[in-house]
Design an enzyme around this catalytic site. Structure first.
Site, short mmCIF file in Angstrom:
data_model
loop_
_atom_site.label_atom_id
_atom_site.label_comp_id
_atom_site.label_asym_id
_atom_site.label_seq_id
_atom_site.Cartn_x
_atom_site.Cartn_y
_atom_site.Cartn_z
N GLY A 44 0.85 -1.19 0.00
CA GLY A 44 0.00 0.00 0.00
C GLY A 44 0.88 1.23 0.00
O GLY A 44 2.10 1.16 -0.24
N ARG A 74 -5.71 1.33 -2.36
CA ARG A 74 -6.42 1.43 -3.63
C ARG A 74 -7.89 1.84 -3.45
O ARG A 74 -8.49 2.47 -4.31
CB ARG A 74 -6.32 0.05 -4.27
CG ARG A 74 -7.17 -0.14 -5.43
CD ARG A 74 -7.10 -1.55 -5.90
NE ARG A 74 -7.74 -1.55 -7.19
CZ ARG A 74 -7.83 -2.56 -7.98
NH1 ARG A 74 -7.29 -3.69 -7.64
NH2 ARG A 74 -8.42 -2.47 -9.12
N ALA A 76 -9.09 3.76 -1.03
CA ALA A 76 -9.30 5.04 -0.33
C ALA A 76 -9.91 6.03 -1.30
O ALA A 76 -9.42 6.24 -2.40
CB ALA A 76 -7.97 5.56 0.19
N GLY A 78 -11.93 9.35 -0.17
CA GLY A 78 -12.02 10.76 0.25
C GLY A 78 -10.75 11.51 0.00
O GLY A 78 -10.75 12.55 -0.67
N GLU A 143 -14.51 16.58 5.64
CA GLU A 143 -15.07 15.29 6.08
C GLU A 143 -15.37 15.40 7.57
O GLU A 143 -15.05 16.41 8.20
CB GLU A 143 -14.07 14.15 5.80
CG GLU A 143 -13.90 13.88 4.31
CD GLU A 143 -12.95 12.74 4.00
OE1 GLU A 143 -12.21 12.31 4.89
OE2 GLU A 143 -12.96 12.28 2.85
N HIS A 259 -16.48 2.55 9.49
CA HIS A 259 -16.88 3.66 8.63
C HIS A 259 -18.41 3.71 8.63
O HIS A 259 -19.06 2.68 8.48
CB HIS A 259 -16.36 3.44 7.21
CG HIS A 259 -16.42 4.68 6.36
ND1 HIS A 259 -17.60 5.18 5.88
CD2 HIS A 259 -15.45 5.53 5.93
CE1 HIS A 259 -17.35 6.29 5.17
NE2 HIS A 259 -16.05 6.52 5.19
N ARG A 305 -16.44 10.24 13.13
CA ARG A 305 -16.90 8.98 12.58
C ARG A 305 -17.53 8.04 13.59
O ARG A 305 -18.53 7.38 13.31
CB ARG A 305 -15.65 8.30 12.01
CG ARG A 305 -15.89 7.53 10.81
CD ARG A 305 -14.58 7.16 10.22
NE ARG A 305 -14.37 7.93 9.01
CZ ARG A 305 -13.40 7.70 8.15
NH1 ARG A 305 -12.54 6.75 8.39
NH2 ARG A 305 -13.28 8.42 7.08
N HIS A 366 -13.47 -0.69 9.10
CA HIS A 366 -12.77 0.11 8.10
C HIS A 366 -11.28 0.28 8.36
O HIS A 366 -10.47 0.15 7.46
CB HIS A 366 -13.46 1.48 8.04
CG HIS A 366 -12.94 2.41 7.00
ND1 HIS A 366 -12.98 2.12 5.66
CD2 HIS A 366 -12.37 3.64 7.10
CE1 HIS A 366 -12.47 3.12 4.97
NE2 HIS A 366 -12.08 4.05 5.82
N ARG A 401 -9.60 7.81 14.77
CA ARG A 401 -8.81 8.47 13.71
C ARG A 401 -9.65 9.53 13.00
O ARG A 401 -10.80 9.28 12.61
CB ARG A 401 -8.35 7.42 12.70
CG ARG A 401 -7.59 7.97 11.52
CD ARG A 401 -7.20 6.85 10.59
NE ARG A 401 -8.34 6.21 10.00
CZ ARG A 401 -8.88 6.54 8.83
NH1 ARG A 401 -8.37 7.53 8.12
NH2 ARG A 401 -9.93 5.89 8.35
C1 SIN Z 1 -13.63 8.13 3.08
O1 SIN Z 1 -13.42 8.54 1.95
O2 SIN Z 1 -14.67 8.33 3.69
C2 SIN Z 1 -12.54 7.34 3.75
C3 SIN Z 1 -11.51 8.24 4.26
C4 SIN Z 1 -10.82 7.62 5.44
O3 SIN Z 1 -11.02 6.46 5.76
O4 SIN Z 1 -10.09 8.35 6.10
#
Ligand code: SIN
Length: 559
Positions: A44, A74, A76, A78, A143, A259, A305, A366, A401
């Site tokens: 990764g 791959r 990811a 956001g 986000e 997530h 989150r 996630h 996180r």
């Molecule tokens: C997302 O695009 O929601 C994932 C981003 C992340 O896990 O930090």
């Protein structure tokens, strides 16, 4: 009790569970031998960044159990959270990271990573990474948990794909780096208290010993141990578990992040529906079309989150439903297909037209916040062993996180890790490990479990992990998980190693570690929620560290 090893009787039952040890010193007769300066396991963003950095100093061998591009990176979408050069923006990013981490983040690491973020991204851009731009400037979105728009993205929602491709191109063009794909690491090798490489499977029947002066674990996450996950199902905590067996200390394994919005269309792994949709105004609604997030947090859909995930689970329990929905029907036509082309395509491919229909979503496993405990240079407690990315635990994410901080952490710290591992490998004080002549000291195993039994156990563990050590935990559930782990360990203790069994063994050990730490933490904090201990208890504002003592899992509160 916060000091010393755990003495709780229920925990000791788990601690008594046998863990097979890593391969010591000698190697089986007839096994191929490969030598390198630095071995990197995983491809990764962390593995590839570490390999590129290490290759400036010595020979690097990179191994991955699938194709090079098939990592969590791959998927990811956001993006990467990166502040501008403005010191106030950097400070705000540090504050957001600390707030979301619920008191457990390591301030020094957080500062170190975020202050270096703008330069790391510049370097990535010079390597060819094409981030999306608006009016010539880098486009930044928002986000959950972020007080500002700072998340960079590429090709809309294909950030990880672009990133992986950019790094892979450089790796392929670097003569000092050799890559072996479809190479499954079974265990680390240790000699005289030092990691000396790994025992790997080159294919279904051929094993090899890779002798390395230093080894970097960059094997990614743990989502594959849960019934519902956004991770590729090969995310089975391989590196983390190998490090434990080899004698390294792990930390924060109770903190598994879920997530909030994975697409609920019956596909496993579940396709991610990026938080960035909510950052761009997507609404989270129940089956009756009611927006519910303001009942749970003043930031509504952009709450951290863990808050959003638990709110969804609460709503689902109340309504006895399977999913909630994202509503983007108020967006201008074509906005979704332009800004989030992959999510849009996946929705359409599953018969959902987001312009006219609600998008069904629910939480899924996630990101593993815990992992091999490392310092800022990626150095673990075991000499010769380094770790970076999701498989490591630097302390950056604390108990929760901040969205899009994972690619950032990997980008900045994997490079530091690669350099440190290579410098140590090339130092005069570290002679190349020798290949021993003969003899096998890895445990002999005979086969009594066929593929059906392995698949059945894998399913049972994934279901139980989801149920008992998932988003909402309790002492009773954790004990049920521990009982199942014991049964699985007994049932599978005499089987012959093959790829699926190695993964299953890793899944079981990872589940045992999560259960162990979840039992120790009798409070709720960040992503770890116990319905029998729903409050935070600041007496437990420490990390839980796990290691093997005489083959038994043992936990300590960090000092
Ligand atoms: C997302 O695009 O929601 C994932 C981003 C992340 O896990 O930090």
């Amino acid at each position: 009790m916060l000091a010393g090893s755990v003495t709780d009787a229920r925990l000791n039952d788990v601690a008594a569970m046998p863990f097979s040890r890593s391969v010591q010193c000698s190697i089986p007769v007839g096994v191929s031998k490969i030598e390198t300066d630095v071995l990197v396991i995983g491809t990764g963003i962390a593995g590839l960044s570490a390999a590129l950095a290490a290759s400036e100093h010595g020979r690097v061998l990179v191994v991955c159990k699938g194709e090079l591009h098939d990592s969590n990176t791959r998927y990811a979408q956001g993006g990467i959270a990166v502040p501008t050069q403005d010191p106030r923006d950097i400070e705000a990013h540090i504050e957001d990271t600390l707030r979301v981490a619920c008191g457990l983040a390591d301030l020094d690491i957080v500062k170190y990573v975020i202050q270096r973020a703008p330069a790391a991204v510049e370097k990535l851009i010079t390597r060819g990474m094409a981030f999306d731009r608006e009016g010539g400037m880098l486009a930044r979105t928002r986000e959950g948990g972020h007080s500002r728009s700072r998340v960079l993205h590429a090709r809309g929602d294909a950030t990880g794909l672009e990133l992986g491709a950019t790094l892979a191109k450089h790796v392929h063009g670097t003569p000092n780096i050799h890559v072996i794909q479809f190479c499954m690491a079974e265990d680390l090798m240790t000699c005289d208290g030092r990691c000396t490489g790994a025992m790997v499977w080159l294919n279904d029947s051929e094993r090899a010993v890779i002798r390395a002066r230093t080894t970097i674990i960059a094997t990614g996450g743990t989502g594959g141990i849960f019934l519902h996950t956004t991770n590729p199902l090969g995310a089975t905590a391989d590196g983390t578990v190998m490090a434990l067996r080899a004698g390294a200390v792990l930390a924060s394994m109770e903190f598994m992040q879920f997530h909030p919005t994975a697409l609920h269309v019956g596909i496993e792994p579940m396709p991610l529906v990026s938080e960035a949709l909510r950052g761009e105004g997507a609404r989270l609604v129940d089956a009756g079309g009611r927006r519910f997030m303001s009942d749970y947090h003043s930031d509504g859909e952009l709450a951290p989150r863990d808050v959003v995930s638990r709110a969804i689970v609460t709503e689902l329990r109340r309504a006895r439903g399977d999913c909630v929905f994202l509503d983007v029907r108020h967006w201008p036509t074509d906005f979704m297909s332009g800004r989030f082309p992959n999510v849009y395509k996946t929705c359409r491919g599953n018969g959902i037209d987001p312009a006219h229909q609600l998008v069904p979503v629910r939480p899924a496993a996630h990101y593993m916040i815990g992992g091999v405990r490392v310092d800022r240079h990626g150095r673990s407690s075991l000499d010769g062993l380094f770790a970076c990315g999701e498989a490591s635990c630097t302390g950056m994410h604390g108990a929760n996180r901040l969205a899009s901080n994972s690619l950032l952490e990997a980008l900045v710290l994997a490079e530091v890790c690669g350099q440190a591992a290579a410098q140590e490998a090339m130092s005069e004080a570290n002679p190349a490990p020798r290949f021993p002549d003969h003899g096998e000291r890895s445990p002999a195993r005979s086969s009594n479990s066929g593929p059906n039994a392995i698949a059945a156990w894998r399913r049972r563990i994934r279901e139980a992990s989801w149920e008992y050590v998932g988003m909402i935990r309790s002492g009773t559930g954790i004990s049920a998980m521990q009982a199942l782990i014991e049964d699985a360990t007994v049932a599978l203790s005499t089987t012959h190693p093959c790829r699926s069994l190695i993964e299953l063994r890793n899944i079981i050990t990872a589940a045992a570690m999560i259960a162990f730490a979840a039992a120790m933490r009798t409070e709720s904090r960040g992503v770890h929620y116990r319905e029998d201990h729903p409050q935070s208890n600041d007496a437990q504002l420490k990390q839980i560290e796990l290691c093997l003592v005489d083959g038994h899992l043992t936990g300590n509160w960090s000092s």
